[in-house]
Enzyme design. Structure first.
Site, PDB file in Angstrom:
ATOM      1  N   TYR A 185       0.822  -1.210   0.000  1.00 52.39           N
ATOM      2  CA  TYR A 185       0.000   0.000   0.000  1.00 52.39           C
ATOM      3  C   TYR A 185       0.857   1.261   0.000  1.00 52.39           C
ATOM      4  O   TYR A 185       0.456   2.287  -0.541  1.00 52.39           O
ATOM      5  CB  TYR A 185      -0.906   0.036   1.242  1.00 52.39           C
ATOM      6  CG  TYR A 185      -2.207  -0.701   1.103  1.00 52.39           C
ATOM      7  CD1 TYR A 185      -2.242  -2.032   0.699  1.00 52.39           C
ATOM      8  CD2 TYR A 185      -3.413  -0.074   1.404  1.00 52.39           C
ATOM      9  CE1 TYR A 185      -3.443  -2.710   0.594  1.00 52.39           C
ATOM     10  CE2 TYR A 185      -4.615  -0.750   1.296  1.00 52.39           C
ATOM     11  CZ  TYR A 185      -4.622  -2.064   0.892  1.00 52.39           C
ATOM     12  OH  TYR A 185      -5.811  -2.736   0.791  1.00 52.39           O
ATOM     13  N   ASP A 223     -12.166  -9.254   4.238  1.00 50.53           N
ATOM     14  CA  ASP A 223     -13.451  -9.214   3.525  1.00 50.53           C
ATOM     15  C   ASP A 223     -14.062 -10.609   3.439  1.00 50.53           C
ATOM     16  O   ASP A 223     -15.275 -10.788   3.579  1.00 50.53           O
ATOM     17  CB  ASP A 223     -13.282  -8.660   2.101  1.00 50.53           C
ATOM     18  CG  ASP A 223     -13.674  -7.189   2.010  1.00 50.53           C
ATOM     19  OD1 ASP A 223     -13.376  -6.444   2.967  1.00 50.53           O
ATOM     20  OD2 ASP A 223     -14.285  -6.795   0.993  1.00 50.53           O
TER      21      ASP A 223
HETATM   22  C1  IPM Z   1     -10.353  -1.510   4.137  1.00 48.36           C
HETATM   23  C2  IPM Z   1     -10.604  -0.866   2.813  1.00 48.36           C
HETATM   24  C3  IPM Z   1      -9.434   0.042   2.471  1.00 48.36           C
HETATM   25  C4  IPM Z   1      -8.187  -0.810   2.433  1.00 48.36           C
HETATM   26  C5  IPM Z   1      -9.569   0.820   1.167  1.00 48.36           C
HETATM   27  C6  IPM Z   1     -10.887   1.556   1.104  1.00 48.36           C
HETATM   28  C7  IPM Z   1      -8.416   1.762   0.976  1.00 48.36           C
HETATM   29  O1  IPM Z   1     -10.829  -1.799   1.821  1.00 48.36           O
HETATM   30  O2  IPM Z   1     -10.268  -0.789   5.140  1.00 48.36           O
HETATM   31  O3  IPM Z   1     -10.263  -2.730   4.177  1.00 48.36           O
HETATM   32  O4  IPM Z   1      -7.882  -1.431   1.410  1.00 48.36           O
HETATM   33  O5  IPM Z   1      -7.484  -0.848   3.436  1.00 48.36           O
HETATM   34 MN    MN Z   2     -10.820  -3.834   2.525  1.00 48.72          MN
END
Ligand code: IPM
Ligand code: MN
Length: 366
Positions: A144, A256
């Site tokens: 990231y 997720d």
């Molecule tokens: C999360 C979200 C974020 C991430 C995005 C919106 C930048 O998906 O908090 O999991 O990837 O960290």
């Molecule tokens: Mn996420």
């Protein structure tokens, strides 16, 4: 009476409507457990772009700087999707705020109450007692944030994009410590997830984690798993895990997946903690639902407020040391969603719900 001061950043989409409910629950918890809440609201994300020309304005930063914690809604939506990627709310608000406060430890509890196993896409036989795991995700390093990160045009006209995955020892050790502390308070088992069969960063991750645990947490059972296998195991038998521990991008993806197997993203809270302490001596943290802005249902009054309420409970626990009130809110949410009460045709615990009715049910149980 104690007063807990925090920043409220509702953001976009369903953020403001679920935030309202969470604040009402915090206020009620304060009345019961003898503390007052004091908060200042500020714009973040798309609404901040609209009102201030930037997703994380200095004025919002100032509000956060003056707070002991941040209660965050969610950011982003179709309205801002045509902006250049770097200016979009997710990248221009969420990532900078995590970095600004060095919030390297993302704690995401994956909880499915046994009464609600039907809400999960997994077969009941796989999760007879619901799900109870927690994901510890490294949040401020890895692909990231690693440099170089760029898109350039080559001489032949092709475009070329680069992201860089970087980790160093200290960055792995400090998050390993969080995994240890989390596991000590639970089942004392940590599964560290990496891709050490391919990635250099993962080879280092595995080595550092192994050594760190050997030296600092001999009582914890540590295992390692490749991320592709972990994704599969999570769908096959989630309760084989106690603490899932991983780097930034793998944690994004696995959390997720954890969300969906737990029945609803609308139930998943998260805490992002850093090195800084607030003036009370507790970790400064940002607390947000794991779900997102859900633009398709925003403004309709049907967003599940539980993730926001549970995030507020995590704030009480980690940043204010208010363990009893946090546990009471969590218990109230559990009772509210498992009581079988229905609002119209909509069963609690499953999306969608009536935001207000769900909030009232939690308040009733508190
Ligand atoms: C999360 C979200 C974020 C991430 C995005 C919106 C930048 O998906 O908090 O999991 O990837 O960290
Ligand atoms: Mn996420």
């Amino acid at each position: 009476m104690k007063t807990f001061k925090f920043a409220v950043l509702p953001g976009d989409g369903i953020g403001p409507e679920v935030m309202e409910v969470a604040l009402a629950v915090l206020k009620a918890a304060g009345e019961k457990f003898d503390f007052a809440i004091e908060y200042e609201s500020a714009d973040i994300g798309g609404i901040a772009i609209d009102n201030h020309g930037t997703a994380f304005p200095d004025s919002t930063r100032a509000v956060c700087d003056a707070s002991e914690a941040i209660l965050f809604g969610s950011v982003g939506g179709p309205k801002w999707e045509s902006l250049p990627p770097k200016e979009q709310p997710e990248r221009a608000a969420l990532l900078p705020i995590r970095k600004a406060y060095s919030l390297y430890a993302n704690v995401r509890p994956g909880l499915l109450y046994p009464q609600l196993t039907e809400a999960s896409p997994l077969k009941k036989e796989r999760i007879p007692n619901g799900i109870d795991i927690v994901c510890i995700r490294e949040l401020t390093c890895g692909i990231y944030f690693g440099q170089p990160k760029s898109t350039t045009t080559l001489e032949n006209g092709e475009q070329r994009a680069i992201d860089t995955m970087v980790y160093q020892t200290s960055e792995i050790e400090r998050i390993a410590q969080v995994a240890i502390e989390t596991a000590m308070a639970r089942g004392r088992r940590v599964c560290s997830v990496d891709k050490a069969n391919v990635l250099e960063t993962s080879v280092l991750w595995r080595k550092v984690v192994t050594e760190y645990f050997q030296q600092n947490a001999p009582a914890i059972e540590l295992s390692h798993m490749y991320v592709d296998n972990a994704a599969m195991q999570l769908a096959r038998d989630p309760n084989q895990f106690d603490v899932l521990f991983t780097e930034n991008m793998f944690g994004d993806i696995l959390s997720d997946e954890m969300g969906v197997i737990c029945g609803s993203l609308g139930m998943l809270a998260s805490a992002s903690l850093g090195a800084e302490k607030n003036s009370l001596g507790f970790p400064f943290g940002l607390y947000e639902p794991s779900g997102g802005t859900a633009p398709d249902i925003a403004g309709k009054g049907i967003a599940n407020p539980c993730a926001q309420i549970l995030s507020a409970a995590l704030m009480l626990r980690y940043s204010f040391g208010e363990l009893e009130a946090a546990a009471a809110i969590e218990a109230a949410v559990e009772k509210a969603v498992t009581s079988g009460t229905r609002t119209g045709d909509i069963a609690f615990g499953l999306d969608p719900v009536s935001t207000k009715a769900m909030g009232d049910a939690v308040l009733d149980q508190l």
